[in-house]
Design a protein around this motif. Structure first.
Motif, mmCIF file in Angstrom:
data_model
loop_
_atom_site.group_PDB
_atom_site.id
_atom_site.type_symbol
_atom_site.label_atom_id
_atom_site.label_comp_id
_atom_site.label_asym_id
_atom_site.label_seq_id
_atom_site.Cartn_x
_atom_site.Cartn_y
_atom_site.Cartn_z
ATOM 1 N N VAL A 91 0.955 -1.105 -0.067
ATOM 2 C CA VAL A 91 0.111 0.175 0.157
ATOM 3 C C VAL A 91 1.111 1.080 -0.055
ATOM 4 O O VAL A 91 1.646 1.296 0.992
ATOM 5 C CB VAL A 91 -0.991 0.020 1.369
ATOM 6 C CG1 VAL A 91 -1.940 1.219 1.246
ATOM 7 C CG2 VAL A 91 -1.817 -0.992 1.321
ATOM 8 N N ILE A 92 0.719 2.107 -0.903
ATOM 9 C CA ILE A 92 1.789 3.246 -1.452
ATOM 10 C C ILE A 92 1.065 4.551 -0.955
ATOM 11 O O ILE A 92 1.603 5.585 -0.764
ATOM 12 C CB ILE A 92 2.394 2.962 -2.532
ATOM 13 C CG1 ILE A 92 1.349 3.252 -3.627
ATOM 14 C CG2 ILE A 92 3.099 1.970 -2.665
ATOM 15 C CD1 ILE A 92 1.751 3.221 -5.053
ATOM 16 N N ILE A 93 -0.278 4.714 -0.937
ATOM 17 C CA ILE A 93 -0.970 5.972 -0.602
ATOM 18 C C ILE A 93 -2.441 5.717 -0.042
ATOM 19 O O ILE A 93 -3.021 4.543 -0.451
ATOM 20 C CB ILE A 93 -0.842 6.790 -2.116
ATOM 21 C CG1 ILE A 93 -1.292 8.269 -1.841
ATOM 22 C CG2 ILE A 93 -2.016 6.048 -3.027
ATOM 23 C CD1 ILE A 93 -1.007 9.164 -3.072
ATOM 24 N N LEU A 94 -2.761 6.475 0.607
ATOM 25 C CA LEU A 94 -4.317 6.537 1.282
ATOM 26 C C LEU A 94 -5.108 7.863 0.884
ATOM 27 O O LEU A 94 -4.490 9.088 0.893
ATOM 28 C CB LEU A 94 -3.996 6.575 2.723
ATOM 29 C CG LEU A 94 -3.279 5.150 3.354
ATOM 30 C CD1 LEU A 94 -3.462 5.247 4.917
ATOM 31 C CD2 LEU A 94 -4.301 4.117 2.991
ATOM 32 N N GLN A 95 -6.101 7.524 0.342
ATOM 33 C CA GLN A 95 -7.415 8.604 -0.015
ATOM 34 C C GLN A 95 -8.185 8.794 1.360
ATOM 35 O O GLN A 95 -8.812 7.949 1.750
ATOM 36 C CB GLN A 95 -7.985 8.502 -1.155
ATOM 37 C CG GLN A 95 -9.017 9.673 -1.516
ATOM 38 C CD GLN A 95 -9.954 9.252 -2.523
ATOM 39 O OE1 GLN A 95 -9.514 9.053 -3.599
ATOM 40 N NE2 GLN A 95 -11.249 9.038 -2.410
ATOM 41 N N VAL A 96 -8.031 9.909 2.173
ATOM 42 C CA VAL A 96 -9.030 10.348 3.072
ATOM 43 C C VAL A 96 -10.209 10.858 2.730
ATOM 44 O O VAL A 96 -10.279 11.869 2.047
ATOM 45 C CB VAL A 96 -8.387 11.298 4.038
ATOM 46 C CG1 VAL A 96 -9.014 11.780 5.065
ATOM 47 C CG2 VAL A 96 -6.975 10.914 4.289
#
Ligand code: DGJ
Length: 543
Positions: A181-186
């Protein structure tokens, strides 16, 4: 020089991951790179449909991601699925997703569907969406209750934050070494339709309070309450500030546990109609007119990203221009999935974009027509697969060149007109479309020879990166690029010293295949629908 890391999938790469730093968005001289395992990485993403976030649905996801040549699957994880009963968490889908992503050798972006999903609370657990007393919805201007939850209540924010932090803790536990997992959208498309803000008594009271100092200073305003400082914009700006602070609090709590890069996506305000009224678009989301507010209010959100569903080149390019800022890395969080959208990766990369993520890439049987394609299958995935085939071998090379050097990129305009590239004082280039591979357009002014098949639908684009003073990397499809002498060489003639076709190997080394010359270069460099990579060395001769 930064080491170029081999992508995951073999044991050497896995050992490298074990020691690698956590993904991070870095910035230098107004340029950005998403660092993954310590080196720049270009997200060639495909976003699954909204309801593909269950183990049983994944079998229909991977084949589309493979056909697309994507290196990243972007997938929702919903609050309702991880905390169906308050305080009891279930991350079994996340476990399955990460395991399968590793087996398919792709990275993941995770979308946190919490308080807001397309501005509504549909993905909140039942115990949230059915309890308006504890988790209040906002009040419309006429006193009625809106569908959207208000950002002004600690109870809602704390509950959302708790679930998000549990998710992040879980990611750290199972992925803290490997970084699948390289990025998270809030949240997903925050804001509200039908109102500019919450018009409750609580909100009215807060609007009569002074606007925070940092915001007043950033926008060069005089102190005062929200009405005094912002006048007609006060309602929207207050709602944007409130949502941004809410999401920042959630992102900050997650980052305190495991600091993955975070972003928020936006349901766009029409970039060509600045006079449109808040509420006719998602008021309070990170629309282009409130990006400065988000930058002050949400320092733990690394970037604000457009969801691009307007196919016209004028509108698409205008939105890209709004979100590519020296304080905001461009990431196309969503894009339409009609074939015309595929070419926009070129202008996204030309604006130093860190990634591109069109929506609806799985074979679950859903299609979001008329927004997207009517039917959905491998034929619809193909235009995206073609452009990604060009860039997938460059997933490490291109973002390093973009971060450390100079890049350009253009997509074919709707009217097929040509574009000029200013490559600095020495060189320039012109990109044109709908040309045959042989001959000059002036030889056939009336187009008696017609046009290449299928070229009435714009699909072309070219990306150029500077490799050294006189050397450029060219990646493109369905376009002709013609180099010429720039102002510093104006009295000289330009010559193509050497044009190599080749590719990059997994270690990031150029592999020569053949030299282009003669017919292949006499009329510009003609790029067809077959992905090709060229290394072009330019020189001059004395006239
Ligand atoms: C934008 C949203 O963010 C997506 O989740 C999806 O609903 C699309 N619109 C429409 O298909």
């Amino acid at each position: 020089m930064l080491a170029l890391t081999v992508s995951a999938g073999n044991s050497v790469a896995k050992q490298a991951h074990a020691a690698a730093p956590i993904p991070q968005l870095v910035q230098k001289n107004g340029k950005f790179a998403l660092m993954v395992d310590g080196a720049p990485f270009l997200i060639l993403g495909g976003q699954a449909n909204n309801s593909s976030n269950y183990p049983a649905a994944l079998d229909k996801v991977w084949p589309a991601i493979k056909d697309m040549n994507a290196n990243t699957l972007v997938m929702p994880v919903a609050w309702e699925q991880v905390e169906p009963t308050e305080g009891h968490f279930d991350f079994s889908f996340v476990d399955t997703l990460i395991k399968q992503a590793r087996a398919h050798n792709v990275r993941l972006g995770i979308l946190w569907f919490g308080t807001w999903k397309n501005t509504g609370p549909s993905y909140t657990p039942s115990w949230v969406k059915t309890d308006n007393k504890r988790f209040p919805r906002l009040t419309n201007k006429d006193g009625s209750t809106s569908y959207s939850l208000s950002p002004l209540y600690d109870a809602t924010r704390e509950a959302d934050k708790k679930a998000y932090v549990e998710l992040v803790k879980h990611l750290k536990a199972i992925d803290g070494q490997q970084h699948t997992v390289i990025i998270l959208q809030v949240e997903n498309e925050t804001g509200v339709y039908g109102a500019a803000r919450d018009y409750s008594a609580k909100a009215d009271g807060l609007m009569n309070q002074p606007v925070p100092d940092a915001l007043v200073k950033k926008l060069g305003k005089q102190p005062g309450n929200w009405h005094q400082v912002f006048g007609d914009d006060a309602d929207e700006f207050f709602h944007a500030w409130s949502i941004a602070r809410y999401c920042d609090d959630i992102a900050a709590a997650g980052k305190a546990v495991y600091p993955l890069p975070t972003y928020m996506n936006d349901a766009l305000k029409d970039p060509l109609n600045p006079k449109s009224t808040p509420g006719s678009y998602a008021s309070g989301g990170p629309t282009y007119n409130v990006l400065d507010i988000y930058k002050v209010a949400a320092p733990h959100i690394d970037l604000l990203a457009p969801d691009l569903y307007t196919p016209t080149s004028q509108s698409y390019e205008a939105s890209l221009a709004f979100y590519a800022r020296s304080d905001n890395a461009l990431y196309v969080a969503e894009s339409g999935n009609k074939p015309v959208y595929a070419r926009y990766i070129f202008s996204t990369l030309g604006r130093q974009g860190i990634g591109f993520d069109p929506f609806g890439f799985d074979y679950s049987g859903y299609s979001n027509y008329p927004l997207g394609e009517k039917t959905w299958g491998p034929d619809q995935v193909k235009p995206f697969g073609t452009v990604y085939a060009l860039f997938r071998p460059l997933e490490r090379v291109w973002p390093k060149l973009s971060y450390e050097g100079q890049v350009w990129g253009v997509s074919e305009p709707d009217d097929h007109s040509g574009q000029d590239l200013d490559l600095g004082p020495q060189w320039k280039a012109r990109v044109t479309y709908r040309q045959w591979q042989f001959g000059m357009p002036e030889w056939d002014p009336e187009h008696k020879n017609g046009y290449p098949e299928g070229s009435e639908v714009p699909s072309g684009g070219v990306a150029v990166a500077k490799l050294s003073d006189n050397e450029f990397l060219v990646a493109g499809i369905n376009a002709r690029i013609s180099f010429d002498a720039g102002p510093a060489n104006k009295d000289k003639g330009m010559l193509l010293d050497r044009v190599e076709e080749g590719h990059y190997d997994k270690a990031g080394n150029w592999v020569f295949e053949r030299v282009w010359n003669g017919d292949e270069t006499d009329y510009g460099l003609n790029l067809t629908n077959t992905p090709r990579l060229l290394k072009v060395r330019l020189s001059t001769y004395t006239k």
